[in-house]
Scaffold this active site. Structure first.
Site, short mmCIF file in Angstrom:
data_model
loop_
_atom_site.label_atom_id
_atom_site.label_comp_id
_atom_site.label_asym_id
_atom_site.label_seq_id
_atom_site.Cartn_x
_atom_site.Cartn_y
_atom_site.Cartn_z
N HIS A 58 3.81 20.83 -4.58
CA HIS A 58 2.84 20.15 -3.80
C HIS A 58 3.39 20.72 -2.27
O HIS A 58 3.10 20.00 -1.10
CB HIS A 58 3.01 18.69 -3.56
CG HIS A 58 2.56 17.91 -4.94
ND1 HIS A 58 1.19 18.30 -5.63
CD2 HIS A 58 3.17 17.47 -5.84
CE1 HIS A 58 1.05 17.80 -6.79
NE2 HIS A 58 2.30 17.14 -6.89
N ARG A 90 -11.75 -12.39 19.40
CA ARG A 90 -12.19 -11.65 18.35
C ARG A 90 -12.41 -12.36 16.96
O ARG A 90 -11.55 -13.15 16.51
CB ARG A 90 -11.02 -10.69 18.08
CG ARG A 90 -10.37 -9.81 19.23
CD ARG A 90 -11.53 -8.66 19.73
NE ARG A 90 -11.93 -7.75 18.67
CZ ARG A 90 -11.21 -6.44 18.71
NH1 ARG A 90 -10.61 -6.28 19.88
NH2 ARG A 90 -11.50 -5.76 17.75
N PRO A 118 3.11 5.35 3.93
CA PRO A 118 4.02 5.12 4.87
C PRO A 118 3.73 4.47 6.09
O PRO A 118 2.85 4.64 6.66
CB PRO A 118 4.75 6.45 5.21
CG PRO A 118 4.43 7.33 4.34
CD PRO A 118 2.85 6.68 3.81
N GLU A 119 4.55 3.21 6.24
CA GLU A 119 4.29 2.39 7.53
C GLU A 119 5.33 2.78 8.49
O GLU A 119 6.16 3.45 8.33
CB GLU A 119 4.04 1.00 7.19
CG GLU A 119 2.86 0.66 6.23
CD GLU A 119 2.73 -0.67 5.98
OE1 GLU A 119 3.05 -1.55 6.63
OE2 GLU A 119 2.09 -1.00 4.86
N ARG A 129 -1.36 14.44 -1.85
CA ARG A 129 -2.96 14.31 -1.74
C ARG A 129 -3.43 14.88 -0.71
O ARG A 129 -4.65 15.03 -0.56
CB ARG A 129 -2.94 12.57 -1.52
CG ARG A 129 -2.49 11.78 -2.66
CD ARG A 129 -3.29 11.51 -3.81
NE ARG A 129 -4.66 11.02 -3.49
CZ ARG A 129 -4.97 9.97 -3.28
NH1 ARG A 129 -4.07 9.07 -3.59
NH2 ARG A 129 -6.46 9.39 -2.75
#
Ligand SMILES: [Zn+2]
Length: 277
Positions: free
Chosen positions: A92, A154, A2-3, A111
């Site tokens: 889970h 950078r 998820p973002e 996970r």
């Protein structure tokens, strides 16, 4: 994983169920979720607490408690909240919050990379966030000027910079690829070499892809599911992500997959020309 749009979608869906409610019983079944704290101690800490509201910073969900604490949740790969009846033998299931209106909010994580952490008071919360998170890309003042300051000098690839949560909070692999395609910037370009006009375009593109994804309630690839069981639909609108070999939606050139910053990265080789300093 998820973002920002997926975490924000979770936040919005949890608000009506959690805000204003008191946690009458908390159960935490997985030591990994809260380590190094003992699960029983965190469960005891949450029991009796009243939730005032839900916030978000980057990919962190922030559940505010009336006593001044904050439960900071990071879903990582597969963490998800579940509303309504969850079978006790859900394979889970990692935690359950029982609320004072007799409903429950459950948390499952296949996970087990997700984390729950209770932060006590505003200074501890701020320190936790400041250590981990840079600017919010949906903030009003997020623009090319902000990016130019972050990227000045950078030499790392712009893709790596976009993924660095300490610079920009909430952008992950999917939306980095989508934004770079939209702005026609090659992901391997050293960040400090991207021109200021390009950074203006890129900042707008980042904001756009995140906002479109929010409306679509995020992307569901392998596992994202919001608390009410709904799936996001942003994946149907991807321009490059997960479209290896398919025609670029701008020029028809087949999308290629590269490895940049250790991540599978999707590029139109014609629209996104390499510029290596
Ligand atoms: Zn193209």
């Amino acid at each position: 994983m998820p973002e920002l749009p997926e975490v924000e979608t979770v936040r919005r869906k949890l608000v009506p169920h959690l805000a204003g409610r008191t946690i009458v019983r908390a159960r935490i079944d997985d030591t990994r979720l809260v380590r190094p704290e003992p699960p029983e101690a965190v469960a005891a800490r949450l029991t009796g607490a009243r939730v005032t509201g839900l916030g978000r910073r980057g990919k962190h969900l922030l559940i505010g408690l009336e006593d001044g604490g904050t439960l900071a949740v990071h879903l990582r790969m597969t963490g998800k909240f579940l509303l309504g009846d969850v079978p006790a033998d859900h394979p889970h299931l990692r935690a359950v919050l029982e609320l004072d209106d007799a409903t429950t909010v459950a948390y499952a994580d296949q996970r087990r990379f997700g984390t729950w952490r209770v932060l006590e008071g505003e200074p501890e919360l701020q320190e936790f966030l400041d250590e981990r998170l840079g600017v919010e890309p949906l903030d009003e003042d997020f623009d090319g000027r902000v990016l130019a300051k972050l990227f000045a000098g950078r030499r790392a690839s712009i893709k790596a910079m976009l993924l660095d949560q300490r610079l920009i909070a909430g952008v992950g692999n999917i939306y980095a690829d989508e934004a770079l395609w939209a702005a026609k910037v090659h992901p391997e370009t050293p960040a400090g070499l991207v021109s200021r006009p390009k950074l203006d375009v890129l900042a707008a593109a980042i904001r756009d892809v995140l906002e479109v994804a929010l409306v679509a309630q995020g992307s569901t690839l392998r596992n994202f599911q919001s608390p009410d069981g709904a799936y996001g639909s942003m994946q149907e609108r991807f321009k490059v992500f997960d479209r290896t070999g398919e025609p670029c939606r701008r020029c028809g050139t087949p999308i290629v997959k590269l490895r940049v910053a250790g991540r599978g990265t999707h590029v139109c080789p014609r629209c996104q020309r390499r510029r290596l300093g």
